[in-house]
Every structure is written in C-alpha cells, then in structure tokens.
Motif scaffolding. Sequence first.
Motif, PDB file in Angstrom:
ATOM      1  N   ASN A  92      16.417 -29.478  20.564  1.00 30.86           N
ATOM      2  CA  ASN A  92      17.607 -30.179  20.085  1.00 30.86           C
ATOM      3  C   ASN A  92      18.508 -29.246  19.288  1.00 30.86           C
ATOM      4  O   ASN A  92      19.721 -29.217  19.473  1.00 30.86           O
ATOM      5  CB  ASN A  92      17.199 -31.343  19.175  1.00 30.86           C
ATOM      6  N   GLY A  93      17.900 -28.486  18.401  1.00 30.40           N
ATOM      7  CA  GLY A  93      18.707 -27.664  17.498  1.00 30.40           C
ATOM      8  C   GLY A  93      19.251 -26.413  18.159  1.00 30.40           C
ATOM      9  O   GLY A  93      20.355 -25.974  17.841  1.00 30.40           O
TER      10      GLY A  93
ATOM     11  N   ARG B 166      17.835 -35.613  27.696  1.00 29.01           N
ATOM     12  CA  ARG B 166      16.871 -36.446  28.417  1.00 29.01           C
ATOM     13  C   ARG B 166      17.007 -36.392  29.934  1.00 29.01           C
ATOM     14  O   ARG B 166      16.005 -36.355  30.631  1.00 29.01           O
ATOM     15  CB  ARG B 166      17.022 -37.912  27.967  1.00 29.01           C
TER      16      ARG B 166
ATOM     17  N   ARG C  15      19.491 -37.519  23.251  1.00 27.03           N
ATOM     18  CA  ARG C  15      19.890 -38.136  24.502  1.00 27.03           C
ATOM     19  C   ARG C  15      20.458 -37.153  25.526  1.00 27.03           C
ATOM     20  O   ARG C  15      20.123 -37.222  26.712  1.00 27.03           O
ATOM     21  CB  ARG C  15      20.901 -39.258  24.241  1.00 27.03           C
TER      22      ARG C  15
ATOM     23  N   ARG D 149       6.367 -32.668  19.851  1.00 22.35           N
ATOM     24  CA  ARG D 149       7.448 -33.210  19.016  1.00 22.35           C
ATOM     25  C   ARG D 149       8.245 -32.078  18.385  1.00 22.35           C
ATOM     26  O   ARG D 149       9.480 -32.129  18.316  1.00 22.35           O
ATOM     27  CB  ARG D 149       6.851 -34.104  17.930  1.00 22.35           C
TER      28      ARG D 149
ATOM     29  N   PRO E 228       9.381 -27.403   8.760  1.00 23.20           N
ATOM     30  CA  PRO E 228       8.613 -28.556   8.249  1.00 23.20           C
ATOM     31  C   PRO E 228       8.491 -29.694   9.242  1.00 23.20           C
ATOM     32  O   PRO E 228       8.977 -30.785   9.002  1.00 23.20           O
ATOM     33  CB  PRO E 228       9.408 -28.961   7.002  1.00 23.20           C
TER      34      PRO E 228
ATOM     35  N   HIS F 239      19.505 -33.085  14.618  1.00 26.19           N
ATOM     36  CA  HIS F 239      18.498 -33.773  15.429  1.00 26.19           C
ATOM     37  C   HIS F 239      17.173 -33.020  15.435  1.00 26.19           C
ATOM     38  O   HIS F 239      16.381 -33.138  16.372  1.00 26.19           O
ATOM     39  CB  HIS F 239      19.027 -34.028  16.833  1.00 26.19           C
ATOM     40  N   MET F 240      16.953 -32.248  14.387  1.00 28.45           N
ATOM     41  CA  MET F 240      15.619 -31.684  14.199  1.00 28.45           C
ATOM     42  C   MET F 240      14.871 -32.645  13.289  1.00 28.45           C
ATOM     43  O   MET F 240      15.458 -33.248  12.376  1.00 28.45           O
ATOM     44  CB  MET F 240      15.722 -30.293  13.576  1.00 28.45           C
ATOM     45  N   PRO F 241      13.593 -32.827  13.526  1.00 29.91           N
ATOM     46  CA  PRO F 241      12.846 -33.899  12.828  1.00 29.91           C
ATOM     47  C   PRO F 241      12.432 -33.525  11.421  1.00 29.91           C
ATOM     48  O   PRO F 241      11.258 -33.432  11.108  1.00 29.91           O
ATOM     49  CB  PRO F 241      11.628 -34.115  13.741  1.00 29.91           C
ATOM     50  N   PHE F 242      13.417 -33.335  10.567  1.00 28.94           N
ATOM     51  CA  PHE F 242      13.142 -33.081   9.151  1.00 28.94           C
ATOM     52  C   PHE F 242      13.262 -34.358   8.329  1.00 28.94           C
ATOM     53  O   PHE F 242      13.153 -34.315   7.105  1.00 28.94           O
ATOM     54  CB  PHE F 242      14.168 -32.076   8.577  1.00 28.94           C
TER      55      PHE F 242
ATOM     56  N   PRO G 259      20.569 -42.661  16.517  1.00 28.73           N
ATOM     57  CA  PRO G 259      21.307 -43.094  17.712  1.00 28.73           C
ATOM     58  C   PRO G 259      21.030 -42.204  18.926  1.00 28.73           C
ATOM     59  O   PRO G 259      21.236 -42.619  20.062  1.00 28.73           O
ATOM     60  CB  PRO G 259      22.780 -42.968  17.282  1.00 28.73           C
ATOM     61  N   CYS G 260      20.546 -40.987  18.677  1.00 28.85           N
ATOM     62  CA  CYS G 260      20.285 -40.073  19.780  1.00 28.85           C
ATOM     63  C   CYS G 260      19.026 -40.466  20.533  1.00 28.85           C
ATOM     64  O   CYS G 260      18.739 -39.908  21.591  1.00 28.85           O
ATOM     65  CB  CYS G 260      20.147 -38.634  19.283  1.00 28.85           C
ATOM     66  N   GLY G 261      18.258 -41.387  19.999  1.00 27.05           N
ATOM     67  CA  GLY G 261      17.075 -41.839  20.703  1.00 27.05           C
ATOM     68  C   GLY G 261      15.770 -41.317  20.130  1.00 27.05           C
ATOM     69  O   GLY G 261      14.702 -41.821  20.466  1.00 27.05           O
ATOM     70  N   ALA G 262      15.837 -40.307  19.294  1.00 27.09           N
ATOM     71  CA  ALA G 262      14.617 -39.752  18.713  1.00 27.09           C
ATOM     72  C   ALA G 262      14.377 -40.345  17.332  1.00 27.09           C
ATOM     73  O   ALA G 262      15.240 -41.036  16.777  1.00 27.09           O
ATOM     74  CB  ALA G 262      14.715 -38.241  18.639  1.00 27.09           C
ATOM     75  N   GLN G 263      13.198 -40.042  16.800  1.00 21.07           N
ATOM     76  CA  GLN G 263      12.890 -40.516  15.451  1.00 21.07           C
ATOM     77  C   GLN G 263      12.890 -39.354  14.458  1.00 21.07           C
ATOM     78  O   GLN G 263      12.532 -38.239  14.814  1.00 21.07           O
ATOM     79  CB  GLN G 263      11.503 -41.173  15.411  1.00 21.07           C
ATOM     80  N   GLY G 264      13.246 -39.684  13.222  1.00 20.25           N
ATOM     81  CA  GLY G 264      13.095 -38.710  12.148  1.00 20.25           C
ATOM     82  C   GLY G 264      14.149 -37.626  12.131  1.00 20.25           C
ATOM     83  O   GLY G 264      13.951 -36.597  11.506  1.00 20.25           O
ATOM     84  N   CYS G 265      15.261 -37.852  12.795  1.00 18.80           N
ATOM     85  CA  CYS G 265      16.299 -36.822  12.828  1.00 18.80           C
ATOM     86  C   CYS G 265      16.834 -36.574  11.409  1.00 18.80           C
ATOM     87  O   CYS G 265      17.096 -37.495  10.640  1.00 18.80           O
ATOM     88  CB  CYS G 265      17.440 -37.252  13.742  1.00 18.80           C
TER      89      CYS G 265
ATOM     90  N   ALA H 186      10.053 -37.808  24.057  1.00 18.65           N
ATOM     91  CA  ALA H 186      10.438 -38.795  23.046  1.00 18.65           C
ATOM     92  C   ALA H 186      11.269 -38.161  21.933  1.00 18.65           C
ATOM     93  O   ALA H 186      12.110 -38.815  21.325  1.00 18.65           O
ATOM     94  CB  ALA H 186       9.188 -39.449  22.460  1.00 18.65           C
ATOM     95  N   GLY H 187      11.031 -36.896  21.688  1.00 15.49           N
ATOM     96  CA  GLY H 187      11.737 -36.245  20.592  1.00 15.49           C
ATOM     97  C   GLY H 187      13.065 -35.633  20.997  1.00 15.49           C
ATOM     98  O   GLY H 187      13.845 -35.209  20.131  1.00 15.49           O
ATOM     99  N   LEU H 188      13.332 -35.576  22.281  1.00 12.17           N
ATOM    100  CA  LEU H 188      14.603 -34.982  22.721  1.00 12.17           C
ATOM    101  C   LEU H 188      15.764 -35.912  22.428  1.00 12.17           C
ATOM    102  O   LEU H 188      15.643 -37.124  22.551  1.00 12.17           O
ATOM    103  CB  LEU H 188      14.562 -34.706  24.228  1.00 12.17           C
TER     104      LEU H 188
ATOM    105  N   GLY I 155      12.278 -30.845  18.742  1.00 12.84           N
ATOM    106  CA  GLY I 155      13.202 -30.588  17.634  1.00 12.84           C
ATOM    107  C   GLY I 155      13.898 -29.251  17.786  1.00 12.84           C
ATOM    108  O   GLY I 155      15.111 -29.135  17.576  1.00 12.84           O
TER     109      GLY I 155
ATOM    110  N   GLY J 133      23.189 -25.828  17.873  1.00 14.77           N
ATOM    111  CA  GLY J 133      23.598 -26.142  16.524  1.00 14.77           C
ATOM    112  C   GLY J 133      23.502 -27.610  16.160  1.00 14.77           C
ATOM    113  O   GLY J 133      23.987 -28.017  15.114  1.00 14.77           O
ATOM    114  N   GLU J 134      22.875 -28.395  16.995  1.00 14.89           N
ATOM    115  CA  GLU J 134      22.692 -29.815  16.655  1.00 14.89           C
ATOM    116  C   GLU J 134      21.478 -29.955  15.750  1.00 14.89           C
ATOM    117  O   GLU J 134      20.501 -30.634  16.072  1.00 14.89           O
ATOM    118  CB  GLU J 134      22.543 -30.654  17.922  1.00 14.89           C
ATOM    119  N   PHE J 135      21.563 -29.283  14.612  1.00 14.63           N
ATOM    120  CA  PHE J 135      20.416 -29.268  13.715  1.00 14.63           C
ATOM    121  C   PHE J 135      20.138 -30.642  13.117  1.00 14.63           C
ATOM    122  O   PHE J 135      19.053 -30.890  12.605  1.00 14.63           O
ATOM    123  CB  PHE J 135      20.630 -28.247  12.608  1.00 14.63           C
TER     124      PHE J 135
END
Lengths: 386, 386
Positions: A316-317, A353, A350, A309, A244, B242-245, B253-259, A346-348, A313, B238-240
């Motif tokens: 990241n995951g 980065r 930290r 974007r 999603p 930080h997926m943009p859900f 805090p990781c710098g991205a939006q919508g985590c 932008a979506g990564l 995500g 496994g850093e789920f």
Amino acid sequence: MTTRSTELLRLAHTRPGVTRADAARLLGLGTGAATEIVSRLAHASLLAEAPAPPSGGRGRPTTALIAHPTGPLVLAVAITHEDWRIDVVELGGATLTSVAAPHTSPDWAAVSASVTAAASSLRLAYGERLRAMGLSVPGTVSPDLRLDASGLGWHDVDLTALLLADASSGPHLMARGDASLGPLLVARNDASLAAAAESARGAAVGATVALHLRIEAGLGGAVVDHGRVLTGARGAGGEFGHMPFGDPAVTCPCGAQGCWGTAVDGTAMARLLGRPAPPDPVTYARRLISSTQPAEQAAVRAVAATLGRGIAGLVNGLDADLVTLGGLGADLLAAAPAEIATAYRAGLMRVHRPAPPPLLQAALGDDGPITGAGEEAWSLLLPWLT
Amino acid sequence: MTTRSTELLRLAHTRPGVTRADAARLLGLGTGAATEIVSRLAHASLLAEAPAPPSGGRGRPTTALIAHPTGPLVLAVAITHEDWRIDVVELGGATLTSVAAPHTSPDWAAVSASVTAAASSLRLAYGERLRAMGLSVPGTVSPDLRLDASGLGWHDVDLTALLLADASSGPHLMARGDASLGPLLVARNDASLAAAAESARGAAVGATVALHLRIEAGLGGAVVDHGRVLTGARGAGGEFGHMPFGDPAVTCPCGAQGCWGTAVDGTAMARLLGRPAPPDPVTYARRLISSTQPAEQAAVRAVAATLGRGIAGLVNGLDADLVTLGGLGADLLAAAPAEIATAYRAGLMRVHRPAPPPLLQAALGDDGPITGAGEEAWSLLLPWLT
DNA sequence: CAGAATATGCTCTGCCAAAGAGTAAAAGAA
DNA sequence: TTCTTTTACTCTTTGGCAGAGCATATTCTG
C-alpha cells in the motif's frame, strides 16, 4: 572512454549473450558506430564476440557479445553469520571460481583474516583482472563502509580494510588513475543485495518497483525502484522488520515496541506456543514450518498471516508491483500460502485489489546476496572501464 | 542538443541565479566550452545573462545565468477539492502569472472546463513559449495519466484531455518532432508533488532520502531518494496512510483495517472524543488543534503520538534522513511537538537514536503541490530543450 | 592615480566520438 | 545460380569540447 561504450558494455552485462546487431538497435547506434565501439572494446580486452547463435532468419549472421577471456573481473564476497564465500564474476554475471569455508571463530578478526587470505590467493590467480569487490554482510553498512552487525558482536568494523590489506601488492581495485576516488568496493546488507539480485537476474526482472523481503534471524529487505536499490541515507534502508506491524506489547532488541520482525520469526512462533525463546530461531522456525503437529502448524499459520498483513501494508505504502520472499519467507510462502494470501489481500487497499502484486519465492535462494554483491560490484566498475 | 547543454540548463534551473563561472566549475567545463554552450543556449532563447551579482572579490566579474525573457515556460496546475490554480513558471522556478478560482461545481466536467478555459487564455498570452504542463490532483494517477479521486467522485478521468483540448490550436506542449512520445504532461498526486517541491526548493533541500507526509482529508506523502520522487509502479506510491499503524478495529474506506490514516485525521479525533464523524474532518481537526478545551487537547495529543510512532516506523524502514510534514501534519507538529517527538524517538530503532532524522514543517506550505507540479514539468521538459 | 594581482571571457586549434553514405560479406529463397 | 535480406566494414564529415594563449574587467596596493 565514452557514454556509448559504457552503455554497450552495460547491455552486454545485463543481457548476457545479446547479439551485436540487437545491441546496436537497442542503443540506436548505426552499424558504423557499432563497429567502431565494439572493436575498441575488444581491443581494450573488455568484450569479445562469440561465433554466433543461429537465428534462423536470413541475412549476414551477427555475433554474440560476451566477456573477454582476459577481461576485467570482480570479486563477490558474501559473509554470513556462519560462513563466507567468494565468487569471481565476469561480465555478464557468470561465476568463474568460487571458494567458501565456514567460520573458524565468530570474531571479526578471524573472519576478516580468512576472507583476506582467500582474496589474496585469488589475486595471485587472476592478477590485475580483478578490478572491484562487492561485499554482502549480515548487518547494516554506513555510507563510509563501516559495518554494524549487533547479533554477531561486530561493531563499527571498517570494511575498506578487507580491500586495502589486499591492495598492498599494487594499485588494483582502485578507481583508475585517481586514488582519491577510493577503492572500488561496495558493501551492503545481505537482504539489500538479494533484492538487487532478484531484480537483475531473479524473479523480479522487469518489475517497476520490486519489494524483496528476507527473513532469517530478523526481517530485512529492500525496495528496487526502476532497477535502483534504495539503500537509505545511512545504509539502513530496508529494515522493514522494524516497522510497527507487530504486537505493541513485545519489545524488540532494537529498543522499539511492536516491530514486525519480532512477530514473524522463530521467536514469535515460540511465543505463540507459550514456549521460551529458542537459542537458534532460524533452525527452530524451519523445524516448525515442516512440523505436522497441529499446535505448531497453527503457530506457523498465525505468523504467516502476520507476514501477509505486513506485506500488504508495505505494498500500500510503496506501490510495489512485485514482492519476492527469501529465506524463511520463502519457506512460509510454501508452507502456508493460503494464510499469507488471505491476510495479504485483506490488507490491500482498494486500488490494488483487482490485480494484487504477486508474491513470489526468491528465484536465487541462498545465492541472492552473493549474486547481488557481484551485480553491485559490476555496476560500480562499469563506468570506470574506459 | 548535447548532454552538457542540458546539464547547464538544469543547473540554471535548480540553482537560480548561479553565476556562469560557478556553473562551469560545477560541470567541469573549461572557459572555452562555457562560452560555446552559453552562447548557443542564449541564441536558442533558452538562457540569458544578467549583469552581475557583486561578489566582492577581485577579478573580472562574471554574469548570472537567468531565464531568457522569451524562453520556454511551463504551466503548473493544482486542482484541489475546492479550487484550482494555474501558475506560469519560468526556468529557475519563478512564477510569472497566477490565476485561480474556486470550483463552481464539484463535477469533473465543470472543473475541467474551467481549467481548460484558463489554460487557453494563458496560451493566448504566452503562445508557443508554453512547452509543458505539470498537474497536481487530489487522488492517484495511473502511469497512463488517469485520475481516481474517490472522495470527489472522479473516477478514471483521462487527464491528457486537459492538454489535448488545449493543443487543438497547434502542436504545442508536445515532445518535439515526435508526437508518438506524447504530450509533455506530468500529473501526480498532490502529496507526491509537495514532496518533490520540498526536496527541490523547500525544507528538504540536500537531504539524501527525504520523507514528506501530508495530512489533509487522508494521509499521503512520498519518499524522495537522491532527488527522485518514488511514485510507485501504478502511481499510487506514498499512500502511507494505508499502512497498518493504526487501530486494527477501525475499518478504512479503502477496505483494509488499521490504516494509519484513519488514526491521525479529524475523524480519529472525533472518535477519541466519543463524537460522531465530522462532515469536514479537515476543518474539524484544525479547530481542535487550536482548541483550549482539555479533552480536545488530549485527543490532539493522542493523535500526535500516533503520528510520531508511525513516522518512526517509516524512518526505520526507509532510512530517511529528513522528514517534512505538510497540511495538518505541520499544524500538529506546531501544536504538540513534545508528543510527536516522544513517540517518534521511542519508535526509532537503535541505529537512528543517536541522531534522529529531524521532523520539520514543510517550508512551502499550501504551495507545495503547485510548486512540485512546476518542478516536475520542468524536469520533464529540460531534456527536450535542444 | 597607476600598476600589480586576480578572475573571468573569448578565439583558435586540434582531437575524437559518432553519424551517414557507400560497399562488401554471409546467409536464405526462388 | 541469382536475388533478397541482414549485417559488417570503410571512409568522410560533423560537432562538441579541451587546452593554450590572449583580452578584459575589477580590486588591491603603493
């Protein structure tokens, strides 16, 4: 016959033309064992030695390990929504013969008949040398090799029939000596196989965790972890198009809302332009990607940003260290690299980065799925080669 | 020494108490080979045989394969944000000794000193029997075993120091005979290790592709594919969280939006209630989850729905056949099962709807990370046990 | 309680893959 | 040519394991 033989054979496959001396070093074999194993494999018609590649250094020249001229072969079959193709692939990945044709009818029965007929004629030409089959299909394949391709109306199709129809003439393509192990057939989603191909012989060679994404009618892909393709528990792994990352207001044909796949294809571009859904989203998207009209370019850029974007995500995951894009994804990357890269960075999170995992076009292009089918067929076959 | 010995040892580890006869059958060994291998392993102090478990059937009774009373051991170490614990774990996963204490200071130097001191005293007690170490930490661990735990202010910490300080008294915990292979130390994120533990001995035993999610300060987890934990290319798999859900308006805090992680923790609950961010989101979330106040219950339910929707997305993309929830995730599952299940099912793509992969509470609870540390240490050690 | 049935463990022989030592071959360098 | 380097071949030895046959320990049956 033994572990070391299989390892040597696998090495000759993954690194075509590797020298005998290098292979022995890589496997930690003594020269005695190398002699023994190579001669056994040569005697079994599995491996041959080419005169030599001049290395320049001194010392007795070594030989290159190549496929045996009468050695085993696999069939790599790719069925898309519009055509099919069969390659005959030898050890090392080289294609000996290739036949292809467009579908005469979208019915599975017709497609299956064409493919089976072509496979049978290849059987006549190559006989018992054909030992396994890899099959790329535009849909999900369950662990018991049943295909569902909803877009094409192919539901619960038994893919083993492709092989069994062909095997009526003999025990070919079966796990040697024990039919209960089933035929040596591997069938997978096209995007998963393209991912395997990119990792084995394409842009993702050497990556620890490679993510491959492929946009065509939908968005599919696969993760390749240390060379192993993750196919999921039901063969539906890599359906990243149904994560999603998209607009929650859009309902996907899959039944869920906000699927990423509905936000990065031709339909999404049409929606952004306020137009009705195009009948052929792939061609439509290709046209828009090469359009010079500002509104259409803007739609392409918006879709590219959504793609970037979402990739972020997933990175990241999954912590991929390389991302390859195939199909329309490659076109988008070429057409709007800045939009994709900006949204991606932008979506990564930290930690990624400082060195964002590179986004690359798939190196194998449209050959990805069939190349992957050949690779997976060989992977399946190798342990059975005595 | 040989492949079969290692396989037998691994079997004795993964299925504690397996009988000798069953083990031979599972590995396809003849009784002669079983005698040979078991006696060799027993002579090497790696395996012992317990009298027998009465099976009821007739025939000569067999013996159970158990850890040797003076056999090798591993240290399982779990460091959390508030305390540490060390278990001494034998073959089969049983814990012989456990020591623990809260941190006296949040500084890494103090934590490291406490852990090293405890490990040294265990070394005195167990001597050369200690052969490997597994370490669970609340942060990401790079492939060269450097820890970053931003929330705790631990940056670029060299975890091998924990082992080397300890190894000054001898060559213990090193890969046998070849120091260049490095110490037998495996360090991982706590959520990844909890996932490994659930797959090995918890609720996800037998799953083909298991997804484990763990909510504490953030949201982490891991995918376990056919028993292999996917740790990612940089150890950040496994850093789920930080997926943009989540809500694109919220910056992580990781710098991205919508985590996603910012939408399912205590902070998210506070935001939904229009309150300021709580100083300790974990305790805050626990309190709200057990609250009877309608507004707080509503916030919990909203967060539960967001969790369910995200899980569905992950299942779609990864095709897991089982999902386990740990930490606050388990509490949420218990408190709002309907909300999670509804959002989960609604978000699943069609192929998964007929039989949605079950959502289960993690069976090992807070012991998940340390159990996983023990499992991974044993996995690392097993191939080295001659 | 004695013998039959059953399941398992032990001993011995033989096989074969592979390691290791020694020798031979093929190239460049002096 | 002659030496050095690198690789390949031959022969012997080793060790893990399969297989057959025998021994052992328990339950079932009469």
